[in-house]
Scaffold this motif. Structure first.
Motif, PDB file in Angstrom:
ATOM      1  N   CYS A 174      -0.022 -20.235  25.381  1.00  0.00           N
ATOM      2  CA  CYS A 174      -0.829 -20.470  25.562  1.00  0.00           C
ATOM      3  C   CYS A 174      -1.929 -21.390  24.538  1.00  0.00           C
ATOM      4  O   CYS A 174      -3.448 -21.483  24.924  1.00  0.00           O
ATOM      5  CB  CYS A 174      -1.706 -19.107  25.590  1.00  0.00           C
ATOM      6  N   ILE A 175      -1.009 -21.148  23.281  1.00  0.00           N
ATOM      7  CA  ILE A 175      -1.957 -22.659  22.708  1.00  0.00           C
ATOM      8  C   ILE A 175      -0.944 -23.083  21.949  1.00  0.00           C
ATOM      9  O   ILE A 175       0.148 -22.530  21.781  1.00  0.00           O
ATOM     10  CB  ILE A 175      -2.618 -21.408  20.845  1.00  0.00           C
ATOM     11  N   PRO A 176      -0.675 -24.609  22.132  1.00  0.00           N
ATOM     12  CA  PRO A 176      -1.435 -25.321  22.496  1.00  0.00           C
ATOM     13  C   PRO A 176      -1.286 -25.189  24.208  1.00  0.00           C
ATOM     14  O   PRO A 176      -0.538 -25.035  24.578  1.00  0.00           O
ATOM     15  CB  PRO A 176      -1.276 -26.824  21.977  1.00  0.00           C
TER      16      PRO A 176
ATOM     17  N   PRO B 129       1.092 -24.774  15.289  1.00  0.00           N
ATOM     18  CA  PRO B 129       0.216 -23.056  15.292  1.00  0.00           C
ATOM     19  C   PRO B 129       0.630 -23.553  17.190  1.00  0.00           C
ATOM     20  O   PRO B 129       0.468 -23.686  17.708  1.00  0.00           O
ATOM     21  CB  PRO B 129      -0.448 -23.106  14.966  1.00  0.00           C
ATOM     22  N   VAL B 130       2.185 -22.364  17.609  1.00  0.00           N
ATOM     23  CA  VAL B 130       2.569 -21.871  19.029  1.00  0.00           C
ATOM     24  C   VAL B 130       1.621 -21.213  18.998  1.00  0.00           C
ATOM     25  O   VAL B 130       2.526 -19.536  18.494  1.00  0.00           O
ATOM     26  CB  VAL B 130       3.999 -22.811  19.190  1.00  0.00           C
ATOM     27  N   LYS B 131       0.995 -20.184  20.470  1.00  0.00           N
ATOM     28  CA  LYS B 131       0.488 -18.619  20.344  1.00  0.00           C
ATOM     29  C   LYS B 131       1.228 -18.122  21.348  1.00  0.00           C
ATOM     30  O   LYS B 131       1.082 -19.330  22.635  1.00  0.00           O
ATOM     31  CB  LYS B 131       0.458 -18.787  20.417  1.00  0.00           C
ATOM     32  N   GLY B 132       2.069 -17.602  21.962  1.00  0.00           N
ATOM     33  CA  GLY B 132       2.261 -17.266  23.330  1.00  0.00           C
ATOM     34  C   GLY B 132       1.906 -15.829  24.098  1.00  0.00           C
ATOM     35  O   GLY B 132       2.563 -14.573  23.018  1.00  0.00           O
ATOM     36  N   TYR B 133       2.694 -15.591  25.039  1.00  0.00           N
ATOM     37  CA  TYR B 133       2.968 -14.234  25.458  1.00  0.00           C
ATOM     38  C   TYR B 133       4.555 -14.358  26.145  1.00  0.00           C
ATOM     39  O   TYR B 133       4.948 -14.791  26.900  1.00  0.00           O
ATOM     40  CB  TYR B 133       2.354 -13.473  26.432  1.00  0.00           C
ATOM     41  N   ALA B 134       5.186 -12.812  26.076  1.00  0.00           N
ATOM     42  CA  ALA B 134       6.143 -12.502  27.320  1.00  0.00           C
ATOM     43  C   ALA B 134       6.434 -11.129  27.417  1.00  0.00           C
ATOM     44  O   ALA B 134       5.804  -9.867  27.187  1.00  0.00           O
ATOM     45  CB  ALA B 134       7.541 -12.669  25.623  1.00  0.00           C
ATOM     46  N   TRP B 135       6.963 -10.803  28.138  1.00  0.00           N
ATOM     47  CA  TRP B 135       6.793  -9.615  28.866  1.00  0.00           C
ATOM     48  C   TRP B 135       8.133  -9.603  30.267  1.00  0.00           C
ATOM     49  O   TRP B 135       8.962 -11.160  30.580  1.00  0.00           O
ATOM     50  CB  TRP B 135       5.683  -9.285  29.599  1.00  0.00           C
ATOM     51  N   SER B 136       9.053  -8.412  30.375  1.00  0.00           N
ATOM     52  CA  SER B 136       9.543  -7.977  31.042  1.00  0.00           C
ATOM     53  C   SER B 136       9.266  -6.636  31.932  1.00  0.00           C
ATOM     54  O   SER B 136       8.908  -6.041  31.654  1.00  0.00           O
ATOM     55  CB  SER B 136      10.642  -7.515  30.522  1.00  0.00           C
ATOM     56  N   GLY B 137       9.729  -7.546  33.379  1.00  0.00           N
ATOM     57  CA  GLY B 137       9.206  -5.551  34.134  1.00  0.00           C
ATOM     58  C   GLY B 137      10.430  -4.306  34.048  1.00  0.00           C
ATOM     59  O   GLY B 137      11.294  -3.981  33.661  1.00  0.00           O
ATOM     60  N   SER B 138      10.052  -3.798  34.343  1.00  0.00           N
ATOM     61  CA  SER B 138      10.822  -2.032  34.492  1.00  0.00           C
ATOM     62  C   SER B 138      11.142  -1.549  32.826  1.00  0.00           C
ATOM     63  O   SER B 138      11.945  -0.855  32.559  1.00  0.00           O
ATOM     64  CB  SER B 138      12.300  -2.683  34.702  1.00  0.00           C
TER      65      SER B 138
ATOM     66  N   ALA C  46      10.694 -17.444  17.687  1.00  0.00           N
ATOM     67  CA  ALA C  46       9.130 -17.346  17.258  1.00  0.00           C
ATOM     68  C   ALA C  46       8.798 -15.901  16.528  1.00  0.00           C
ATOM     69  O   ALA C  46       9.725 -14.934  16.721  1.00  0.00           O
ATOM     70  CB  ALA C  46       8.313 -16.774  18.466  1.00  0.00           C
ATOM     71  N   LYS C  47       8.203 -15.291  15.376  1.00  0.00           N
ATOM     72  CA  LYS C  47       7.116 -13.979  15.219  1.00  0.00           C
ATOM     73  C   LYS C  47       7.071 -13.013  16.681  1.00  0.00           C
ATOM     74  O   LYS C  47       6.105 -13.488  17.819  1.00  0.00           O
ATOM     75  CB  LYS C  47       7.249 -14.456  14.047  1.00  0.00           C
ATOM     76  N   LEU C  48       7.476 -12.181  16.596  1.00  0.00           N
ATOM     77  CA  LEU C  48       6.864 -10.785  17.576  1.00  0.00           C
ATOM     78  C   LEU C  48       6.047 -11.006  17.170  1.00  0.00           C
ATOM     79  O   LEU C  48       6.547  -9.617  16.373  1.00  0.00           O
ATOM     80  CB  LEU C  48       7.931 -10.815  17.901  1.00  0.00           C
TER      81      LEU C  48
ATOM     82  N   LEU D 208       4.644 -18.890  16.132  1.00  0.00           N
ATOM     83  CA  LEU D 208       5.514 -19.919  15.396  1.00  0.00           C
ATOM     84  C   LEU D 208       4.284 -20.698  14.819  1.00  0.00           C
ATOM     85  O   LEU D 208       4.213 -21.572  15.601  1.00  0.00           O
ATOM     86  CB  LEU D 208       6.399 -20.046  16.187  1.00  0.00           C
ATOM     87  N   ASP D 209       4.908 -20.769  13.738  1.00  0.00           N
ATOM     88  CA  ASP D 209       5.163 -22.749  13.212  1.00  0.00           C
ATOM     89  C   ASP D 209       5.550 -23.416  13.161  1.00  0.00           C
ATOM     90  O   ASP D 209       6.638 -23.769  12.740  1.00  0.00           O
ATOM     91  CB  ASP D 209       4.377 -22.385  11.614  1.00  0.00           C
ATOM     92  N   LEU D 210       5.439 -24.039  14.191  1.00  0.00           N
ATOM     93  CA  LEU D 210       6.372 -25.013  14.882  1.00  0.00           C
ATOM     94  C   LEU D 210       6.808 -26.585  14.482  1.00  0.00           C
ATOM     95  O   LEU D 210       5.442 -27.465  14.252  1.00  0.00           O
ATOM     96  CB  LEU D 210       6.450 -25.217  16.733  1.00  0.00           C
ATOM     97  N   PRO D 211       7.656 -26.560  13.742  1.00  0.00           N
ATOM     98  CA  PRO D 211       7.954 -27.982  13.644  1.00  0.00           C
ATOM     99  C   PRO D 211       8.273 -28.983  14.354  1.00  0.00           C
ATOM    100  O   PRO D 211       9.105 -29.052  15.400  1.00  0.00           O
ATOM    101  CB  PRO D 211       9.620 -27.771  12.647  1.00  0.00           C
ATOM    102  N   VAL D 212       7.680 -30.759  14.175  1.00  0.00           N
ATOM    103  CA  VAL D 212       7.350 -31.738  15.048  1.00  0.00           C
ATOM    104  C   VAL D 212       7.619 -32.544  14.179  1.00  0.00           C
ATOM    105  O   VAL D 212       7.361 -32.837  12.856  1.00  0.00           O
ATOM    106  CB  VAL D 212       6.445 -31.199  15.872  1.00  0.00           C
ATOM    107  N   ASP D 213       7.814 -33.680  14.836  1.00  0.00           N
ATOM    108  CA  ASP D 213       8.473 -34.705  13.633  1.00  0.00           C
ATOM    109  C   ASP D 213       7.328 -35.854  15.081  1.00  0.00           C
ATOM    110  O   ASP D 213       7.121 -36.107  16.019  1.00  0.00           O
ATOM    111  CB  ASP D 213       9.389 -35.777  14.740  1.00  0.00           C
ATOM    112  N   LYS D 214       5.711 -36.443  13.980  1.00  0.00           N
ATOM    113  CA  LYS D 214       4.729 -36.543  14.262  1.00  0.00           C
ATOM    114  C   LYS D 214       4.734 -38.091  14.812  1.00  0.00           C
ATOM    115  O   LYS D 214       3.966 -38.336  15.082  1.00  0.00           O
ATOM    116  CB  LYS D 214       3.470 -36.811  13.150  1.00  0.00           C
ATOM    117  N   THR D 215       5.698 -38.752  14.523  1.00  0.00           N
ATOM    118  CA  THR D 215       6.124 -40.011  14.589  1.00  0.00           C
ATOM    119  C   THR D 215       6.636 -40.377  15.895  1.00  0.00           C
ATOM    120  O   THR D 215       6.115 -41.174  16.964  1.00  0.00           O
ATOM    121  CB  THR D 215       7.765 -40.494  13.638  1.00  0.00           C
TER     122      THR D 215
END
Ligand code: MTE
Ligand code: MO
Length: 422
Positions: free
Chosen positions: A303-305, A320-329, A349-351, A371-378
């Motif tokens: 959801c972010i970004p 920074p990366v954020k979101g949701y997760a869900w499973s039925g039943s 990611a951290k729950l 999660l603070d996600l490591p990325v390669d800016k270059t």
């Protein structure tokens, strides 16, 4: 078919979202003649507009359909709260919101065609009050991504056709227990809403009888959402909550419950909300061949970004990366994996938020992760992928291609978001 032999205009007033060129083209092939001018429907100043009394809605939502009203929040707002505030919660109406005469509200319980009991709102509130935190998700959530794989028919939902709330009310199993209805005698419990189509047929859905009788399924006749009276758009005064089951079976404005050998005869149970093989298309589909969707598979979203955003990489080389997760039943989310190199390296990611009170097998609420996600800016840009794993070790399919279905349901492939790095 409802309009066959007469003017279609009264139907356009209710199903305005369908009044578009592809549907008109379909109808053209069914034209059997033209109406005489005196039979043509004429709208006058006092023609009843079924949408005239719709509730006032928050401006936050992105509208996907005006009539009936369908709207979802911007993704970043979704992950701001564990419990989604009512004004941020998506709305999916198939018909105009019904006009509720609360003084005379009654919930009818029936066996096939025979009424066996009626309950007022007060009667329902006399049963022990029970609260469950549960996400509700539309079967078409994330449909826009599946449509990118191959065109399909349905409202173009992004990742916001889901919300998580606490619901309070009477447990359906408590209401059923005193009734003298035996689980063995029926196969399904049908629910009807007070919202009617132009021929007077209500919105309807059903669930298997075993679900209705199971105290651990936490099926509720809810009158509160997030500790407040349920709002009109979300089903006031009584909404059926079937945790872990597709949104369509969580019937709003419920005023009738029917015990039956059969599933609900409703359009939404019989000819919609079903999944098919990617090789089935509109020219060879037979809706009778597939079961109605009930419990939903595991899904997750970033959801972010958001797609296309320009993100500043911080001094540690992360974003920074954020979101949701869900499973039925009622399956719990046990892990969320994120990658920026097509799966060469996965970051866990951290729950950050889960229902602390949920018992094993009854994890009906969503999980928020970050999660603070490591990325390669270059690299200048990255595509972030996410997948979740539930407590049965079910996980998500990698791509939409092989789960594509003509109505765009069960859209749970990895969510992918491409962003620019600065
Ligand atoms: N119940 C009634 N009576 N009428 C409806 O149109 N829509 C269903 C379900 N219950 C619907 C209904 C569908 S398809 C979904 S996804 C959810 O309600 C949406 O719930 P919400 O609008 O509270 O988010
Ligand atoms: Mo839905």
């Amino acid at each position: 078919m409802m309009a066959a032999g007469g003017s279609i205009d009264p139907f356009w007033m209710v199903f305005a979202n369908h009044n578009k060129s592809e549907i008109l083209e379909l109808l053209e092939s069914m034209r059997i003649g033209n109406l005489r001018s005196e039979d043509v429907y004429k709208k006058t100043a006092d023609t009843f507009d079924p949408y005239a009394l719709e509730p006032v809605r928050s401006k936050i939502l992105k509208v996907n359909g005006k009539q009936p009203f369908c709207a979802e929040p911007p993704p970043p707002l979704l992950v701001k709260n564990f419990k989604t505030p009512k004004d941020v919660f998506y709305v999916r109406n198939h018909l105009p919101v019904p006009i509720i005469d609360i003084e005379n509200y009654e919930l009818e319980l029936a066996v096939e065609d025979d009424t066996i009991k009626t309950l007022t709102l007060e009667d329902i509130k006399k049963y022990p009050k029970y609260t469950v935190t549960s996400a509700i998700m539309c079967g078409g959530n994330r449909r826009s991504e599946m449509a990118d794989a191959k065109p399909l028919r349905g409202l173009s939902w992004s990742v916001g056709a889901i919300g998580n709330a606490s619901w309070s009310g009477a447990r359906l199993c408590d209401v059923l227990n005193g009734l003298g209805v035996k689980e063995e005698d029926y196969n399904h419990v049908q629910f009807e809403g007070m919202d009617l189509d132009p021929s007077g047929i209500p919105y309807g859905a059903s669930i298997p009888i075993s679900k209705a009788f199971d105290p651990r399924a936490d099926v509720l006749l809810a009158y509160e959402m997030n500790e407040e009276e349920i709002s009109l758009d979300h089903g006031y005064p009584i909404r059926v909550i079937v945790p872990g089951v597709v949104g369509a079976r969580n019937v709003k404005w419920c005023n009738k419950i029917i015990f039956s050998k059969d599933e609900s005869p409703s359009q939404f149970q019989q000819n919609d909300y079903k999944g098919f093989s990617p090789s089935i298309d509109w020219d060879n589909v037979d809706f009778k061949t597939a079961p109605a969707i009930q419990e939903l598979p595991v899904t997750s979203a970033i959801c972010i970004p958001q797609r296309g955003e320009r993100i500043t990489v911080d001094k540690n080389g992360t974003i920074p990366v954020k979101g949701y997760a869900w499973s039925g039943s009622g399956k719990k989310i046990i892990r969320v994996d994120v990658t920026v190199d097509q799966g060469e390296t996965w970051h866990i990611a951290k729950l950050v938020a889960q229902d602390p009170d949920a018992k094993e097998g009854r994890h009906y609420a969503w999980t928020l992760w970050s999660l603070d996600l490591p990325v390669d800016k270059t690299k200048g840009s990255v595509e972030i992928w996410v997948k979740a794993v539930d407590s049965a070790y079910n996980t998500q399919p990698e791509s939409f291609k092989n789960i594509w279905n003509l109505r765009g349901f069960l859209c749970n492939a990895y969510h992918r978001v491409k962003v620019d790095l600065v």
